[in-house]
Each structure stands twice: as structure tokens, then as C-alpha cells.
Write a protein that holds these residues in place. Structure first.
Motif, PDB file in Angstrom:
ATOM      1  N   LYS A 179       0.832  -1.199   0.000  1.00  0.00           N
ATOM      2  CA  LYS A 179       0.000   0.000   0.000  1.00  0.00           C
ATOM      3  C   LYS A 179       0.871   1.255   0.000  1.00  0.00           C
ATOM      4  CE  LYS A 179      -3.856   2.367   0.458  1.00  0.00           C
ATOM      5  NZ  LYS A 179      -4.885   2.447  -0.621  1.00  0.00           N
ATOM      6  N   SER A 180       2.063   1.136   0.593  1.00  0.00           N
ATOM      7  CA  SER A 180       2.992   2.260   0.649  1.00  0.00           C
ATOM      8  C   SER A 180       3.894   2.324  -0.576  1.00  0.00           C
ATOM      9  CB  SER A 180       3.844   2.168   1.917  1.00  0.00           C
ATOM     10  OG  SER A 180       3.026   2.206   3.075  1.00  0.00           O
ATOM     11  N   GLY A 181       3.647   1.448  -1.563  1.00  0.00           N
ATOM     12  CA  GLY A 181       4.394   1.504  -2.817  1.00  0.00           C
ATOM     13  C   GLY A 181       5.500   0.494  -2.977  1.00  0.00           C
ATOM     14  N   LEU A 182       5.585  -0.488  -2.061  1.00  0.00           N
ATOM     15  CA  LEU A 182       6.684  -1.451  -2.103  1.00  0.00           C
ATOM     16  C   LEU A 182       6.116  -2.854  -2.309  1.00  0.00           C
ATOM     17  CD1 LEU A 182       9.770  -1.131  -1.794  1.00  0.00           C
ATOM     18  CD2 LEU A 182       9.508  -1.753   0.612  1.00  0.00           C
ATOM     19  N   ASP A 183       6.220  -3.379  -3.537  1.00  0.00           N
ATOM     20  CA  ASP A 183       5.733  -4.724  -3.825  1.00  0.00           C
ATOM     21  C   ASP A 183       6.569  -5.777  -3.088  1.00  0.00           C
ATOM     22  OD1 ASP A 183       3.667  -3.848  -5.403  1.00  0.00           O
ATOM     23  OD2 ASP A 183       4.780  -4.049  -7.280  1.00  0.00           O
ATOM     24  N   TYR A 184       6.143  -7.030  -3.163  1.00  0.00           N
ATOM     25  CA  TYR A 184       6.727  -8.062  -2.309  1.00  0.00           C
ATOM     26  C   TYR A 184       8.217  -8.288  -2.581  1.00  0.00           C
ATOM     27  CZ  TYR A 184       6.932 -12.289   0.535  1.00  0.00           C
ATOM     28  OH  TYR A 184       7.253 -13.221   1.500  1.00  0.00           O
ATOM     29  N   GLU A 185       8.600  -8.500  -3.833  1.00  0.00           N
ATOM     30  CA  GLU A 185      10.008  -8.762  -4.136  1.00  0.00           C
ATOM     31  C   GLU A 185      10.898  -7.582  -3.749  1.00  0.00           C
ATOM     32  OE1 GLU A 185       7.495  -9.605  -6.038  1.00  0.00           O
ATOM     33  OE2 GLU A 185       7.693 -11.790  -6.223  1.00  0.00           O
ATOM     34  N   PRO A 186      10.511  -6.334  -4.100  1.00  0.00           N
ATOM     35  CA  PRO A 186      11.321  -5.202  -3.621  1.00  0.00           C
ATOM     36  C   PRO A 186      11.355  -5.071  -2.103  1.00  0.00           C
ATOM     37  CG  PRO A 186       9.965  -4.532  -5.483  1.00  0.00           C
ATOM     38  CD  PRO A 186       9.505  -5.902  -5.089  1.00  0.00           C
ATOM     39  N   LEU A 187      10.271  -5.482  -1.430  1.00  0.00           N
ATOM     40  CA  LEU A 187      10.271  -5.452   0.033  1.00  0.00           C
ATOM     41  C   LEU A 187      11.347  -6.379   0.588  1.00  0.00           C
ATOM     42  CD1 LEU A 187       9.087  -4.794   2.849  1.00  0.00           C
ATOM     43  CD2 LEU A 187       7.437  -6.648   2.475  1.00  0.00           C
ATOM     44  N   LEU A 188      11.411  -7.601   0.072  1.00  0.00           N
ATOM     45  CA  LEU A 188      12.439  -8.542   0.540  1.00  0.00           C
ATOM     46  C   LEU A 188      13.830  -8.014   0.224  1.00  0.00           C
ATOM     47  CD1 LEU A 188      10.923 -12.040  -0.366  1.00  0.00           C
ATOM     48  CD2 LEU A 188      10.586 -10.642   1.685  1.00  0.00           C
ATOM     49  N   GLN A 189      13.969  -7.387  -0.941  1.00  0.00           N
ATOM     50  CA  GLN A 189      15.251  -6.790  -1.304  1.00  0.00           C
ATOM     51  C   GLN A 189      15.637  -5.699  -0.306  1.00  0.00           C
ATOM     52  OE1 GLN A 189      17.150  -7.902  -3.908  1.00  0.00           O
ATOM     53  NE2 GLN A 189      18.788  -6.530  -3.199  1.00  0.00           N
ATOM     54  N   LYS A 190      14.660  -4.879   0.093  1.00  0.00           N
ATOM     55  CA  LYS A 190      14.921  -3.819   1.065  1.00  0.00           C
ATOM     56  C   LYS A 190      15.372  -4.399   2.398  1.00  0.00           C
ATOM     57  CE  LYS A 190      12.685   0.060   3.447  1.00  0.00           C
ATOM     58  NZ  LYS A 190      13.567   1.142   2.963  1.00  0.00           N
ATOM     59  N   LEU A 191      14.708  -5.482   2.840  1.00  0.00           N
ATOM     60  CA  LEU A 191      15.078  -6.095   4.116  1.00  0.00           C
ATOM     61  C   LEU A 191      16.495  -6.649   4.069  1.00  0.00           C
ATOM     62  CD1 LEU A 191      11.779  -7.930   5.141  1.00  0.00           C
ATOM     63  CD2 LEU A 191      12.482  -5.561   5.547  1.00  0.00           C
ATOM     64  N   MET A 192      16.893  -7.203   2.910  1.00  0.00           N
ATOM     65  CA  MET A 192      18.270  -7.690   2.779  1.00  0.00           C
ATOM     66  C   MET A 192      19.257  -6.527   2.750  1.00  0.00           C
ATOM     67  SD  MET A 192      18.104 -11.068   0.337  1.00  0.00           S
ATOM     68  CE  MET A 192      17.546 -10.204  -1.135  1.00  0.00           C
ATOM     69  N   THR A 193      18.912  -5.453   2.066  1.00  0.00           N
ATOM     70  CA  THR A 193      19.787  -4.278   2.022  1.00  0.00           C
ATOM     71  C   THR A 193      19.990  -3.706   3.421  1.00  0.00           C
ATOM     72  OG1 THR A 193      19.081  -3.738  -0.231  1.00  0.00           O
ATOM     73  CG2 THR A 193      20.071  -1.963   1.059  1.00  0.00           C
ATOM     74  N   LEU A 194      18.901  -3.644   4.203  1.00  0.00           N
ATOM     75  CA  LEU A 194      19.007  -3.184   5.581  1.00  0.00           C
ATOM     76  C   LEU A 194      19.904  -4.108   6.400  1.00  0.00           C
ATOM     77  CD1 LEU A 194      15.288  -2.153   6.270  1.00  0.00           C
ATOM     78  CD2 LEU A 194      17.283  -0.614   6.239  1.00  0.00           C
ATOM     79  N   GLY A 195      19.749  -5.418   6.179  1.00  0.00           N
ATOM     80  CA  GLY A 195      20.573  -6.362   6.910  1.00  0.00           C
ATOM     81  C   GLY A 195      22.048  -6.229   6.577  1.00  0.00           C
ATOM     82  N   MET A 196      22.341  -5.999   5.305  1.00  0.00           N
ATOM     83  CA  MET A 196      23.744  -5.894   4.892  1.00  0.00           C
ATOM     84  C   MET A 196      24.380  -4.566   5.308  1.00  0.00           C
ATOM     85  SD  MET A 196      23.856  -7.885   1.225  1.00  0.00           S
ATOM     86  CE  MET A 196      22.489  -6.982   0.493  1.00  0.00           C
ATOM     87  N   SER A 197      23.537  -3.554   5.587  1.00  0.00           N
ATOM     88  CA  SER A 197      24.063  -2.253   6.002  1.00  0.00           C
ATOM     89  C   SER A 197      24.058  -2.086   7.523  1.00  0.00           C
ATOM     90  CB  SER A 197      23.272  -1.119   5.357  1.00  0.00           C
ATOM     91  OG  SER A 197      21.905  -1.145   5.810  1.00  0.00           O
ATOM     92  N   TYR A 198      23.492  -3.018   8.248  1.00  0.00           N
ATOM     93  CA  TYR A 198      23.378  -2.924   9.700  1.00  0.00           C
ATOM     94  C   TYR A 198      24.749  -3.050  10.358  1.00  0.00           C
ATOM     95  CZ  TYR A 198      22.704  -4.733  14.434  1.00  0.00           C
ATOM     96  OH  TYR A 198      22.796  -4.958  15.788  1.00  0.00           O
TER      97      TYR A 198
END
Length: 344
Positions: free
Chosen positions: A320-339
Motif C-alpha cells: 500500500k505504501s508503494g513497495l511490492d513483495y520482491e522489492p520489500l524482501l530486497q529492502k530487508l536484505m539491504t538493511l541487513g547488509m548495512s546494519y
């Protein structure tokens, strides 16, 4: 919003040994699929995005993870672990192990998991910061049930540490000391954990998904609705409401964007970011609220590493906020790799 990964990643998906998903949904019933739907959705979406995915089933041996890290050398571990050796609170130690191995991972850090998993401790911390939370009392295993005089009925009784609505039913809302003692004993027996009884607050049930480390994004507020409850039945997310598709249809379960006045929406976004930071969360989380008819939000629970199945609360609100499922998972991985663990 759709996107493609900037590069192909080696991803180790960590999950419970009994929840390793099959390659296809064909031949499985709805009730069977719901058990490992999150794992299936994550694995299949990551593969569809072009990543090199290895599923690692974990029970009670960290050596399984160590060997997977050595053999695959993943760029990121996608963490779907919710327990270790059958004990829910041990999932935080699995994440600690990943940090000791200098392994990047998705989801919440060990400190955030520790604070938010303990429902009593998290409420004490939030109350100190003047965040509205229900009044509550903890009833430890093996102790006599004595209700504090200031704790008024009705009360909702649940496990102090076990998640997923385990042990929660319509009978969880009690209105007498006799029923309180019965329900506390049931939670002790059912979950082998301390029980917590908290003030039952009438109102709308609103969920807010968040993602981020130092900088935090909130997704569209989501509402949980039960349209066909019997007269006088409390509006609560019971175990059957969460996990029984047939019962969901019987009680008229639905969910969708929460319609909030602009000032309430702004208040909720600010409050959610405050709670996320106070509890030292990272990666992603879902905050569960009650919104009273007077317009006050009460934080019921903070859920680190919430369910991220496709078409569930978290992923739907992200969409609903503009982030489809595959990009959402990509975002979570990007956050994990930058943590950076040294910042938490």
C-alpha cells in the motif's frame, strides 16, 4: 513500485527444520500450506528475483548454520528463525551467533529481540517513556494468582513470552478472580511460560509495519476486523483467527488500510518511530495497537521479525505504501547488509 536486484546475492534462508518449504504448493491443503507459507513465499520470491538461495533448517544445532556459512559464504542470512531447541526466546541467541560470525542477516538485532520478546519488560520501558500501554501484572509459573487491587477487570490473559497468539481464545478475556486464576493456570500449562494479564481495551486493532536501522520508515497503518463475532464477544486476534482459514471465514475476518483522520495518522507515525527506537529495534517490526473511541493509541505488543508472508499484514501495508513483495524482501536484505552491530 517494482525493481530488480542490483546484483545476484547468495542468500541463506534460516528457518525451523520442520518448516522447510516444498518447491511447489501443488497437492497441499490450505491448512498445511499456512504452516510454512512464509518460508515458501520468501524462498520462491528470492529465487524469482534471481538470487542464489539455500534453505537451512535449524533445530538445536548451531553447527548446521556454521557449515552453511562456510560452504555457501552467503552475502546475507535471511533470518526466519522463531525459536531454537523448541524455546522461543532462544532465537535472539541465534542472531547473536550470526553477529559473532560477522555474518550479515535480516531482521532485528539481539538487544531489540530481548526487549520486545518480554512483554512485561517492554511495557515497563515504554511506560517509563510515557508511551500509553495497558495496565498489567505478571503471574510466574508455580505461583499463586493474586491480582493487584489496581488491576481492574476485564483482563486479557496470555503468555508473557510466547508469540503467535498461542493460548489466546475468546476465553482469554476474564471478568472475575476465579476466571483469572483458571486462565493463568491454562497459560502455564499450555505454554510452559509465565502469564501476563493486561487491561482489556475496547477499540479498533491497528497494526503499523516499520523498516529501518538508524533511519526508520513506516508503512500504511493496517486494521484487523472481525465482522461476524457473536454479540458481546471481544474483538481480539485469537489463535484460531490467525491460523485457521475456516474459522477466519466464520467470524468474518478481514484486514485492510486503516482509515484514520490526518492528525491521528501523523500521531501514529510519530509514536511508532519513537517506540521502534526506544526498544532498540532494527531491520523491521510490526507494532500492534488499540485505538480507543476517544482517539488514544495503546501499544499492545511490539513484534520484531513479524510474519512477512505474501498477502499478510506487513507485506500488504508495505505494498500500500508503494513497495511490492520482491522489492520489500530486497529492502530487508539491504538493511541487513548495512546494519552495524556496534551502533545498537
Amino acid at each position: 513500485m517494482k525493481s530488480t536486484p542490483t546484483r545476484k546475492l547468495r542468500v541463506a534462508v534460516l528457518c525451523q527444520e520442520n518448516l522447510i518449504p516444498p518447491d511447489s504448493l501443488e497437492g497441499y491443503t490450505e491448512a498445511e500450506i499456512i504452516e510454512w507459507k512464509t518460508e515458501y513465499d520468501v524462498v520462491s520470491a528470492l529465487k524469482a528475483s534471481g538470487h542464489d538461495v539455500q534453505t537451512v533448517g535449524v533445530l538445536d544445532d548451531l553447527g548446521v548454520i556454521r557449515r552453511a556459512l562456510f560452504d555457501q559464504k552467503p552475502h546475507v542470512a535471511f533470518n526466519l528463525i522463531e525459536e531454537f531447541d523448541g524455546y522461543p526466546l532462544f532465537d535472539q541467541h541465534v542472531v547473536s551467533y550470526l553477529e559473532l560470525r560477522r555474518q550479515k542477516y535480516t531482521g532485528c538485532n539481539p538487544r531489540g529481540l530481548t526487549l520486545s520478546h518480554d512483554k512485561a519488560l517492554s511495557k515497563k520501558i515504554l511506560a517509563y517513556h510515557r508511551i500509553p500501554v495497558p495496565q498489567f501484572a505478571v503471574f510466574p509459573l508455580g505461583r499463586r494468582v493474586r491480582r493487584p487491587a489496581k488491576l481492574a477487570f476485564p483482563l486479557l490473559v496470555k503468555s508473557a513470552t510466547v508469540e503467535g497468539s498461542v493460548g489466546i481464545s475468546q476465553a482469554s478475556v476474564v471478568r472475575s478472580d476465579e476466571k483469572l486464576a483458571e486462565r493463568v493456570e491454562f497459560i502455564h500449562r499450555k505454554t510452559d511460560s509465565d502469564a501476563i494479564a493486561e487491561q482489556y481495551i475496547e477499540g479498533r486493532e491497528i497494526y503499523v509495519g516499520l523498516a529501518g536501522n538508524r533511519r526508520v520508515q513506516t508503512f500504511a497503518p493496517w486494521e484487523h476486523r472481525l465482522e461476524n463475532l457473536p454479540e458481546g464477544a471481544p474483538n481480539i486476534a485469537t489463535y484460531r483467527v490467525k491460523w485457521d482459514p475456516v474459522y477466519q471465514r466464520d467470524v468474518g475476518f478481514s484486514d485492510g488500510p486503516a482509515e484514520l483522520a490526518p492528525e491521528l495518522a501523523r500521531k501514529l507515525e510519530h509514536l511508532s518511530k519513537r517506540i521502534y527506537r526506544i526498544l532498540m529495534l532494527s531491520g523491521y517490526a510490526r507494532l500492534d495497537y488499540r485505538l480507543t473511541p476517544e482517539g488514544r493509541f495503546y501499544l499492545l505488543e511490539a513484534n520484531p521479525n513479524p510474519n512477512i508472508a505474501r498477502d499478510d499484514y506487513f507485506s500488504d501495508s508495505a505494498k500500500k505504501s508503494g513497495l511490492d513483495y520482491e522489492p520489500l524482501l530486497q529492502k530487508l536484505m539491504t538493511l541487513g547488509m548495512s546494519y552495524d552491530p556496534t551502533l545498537f
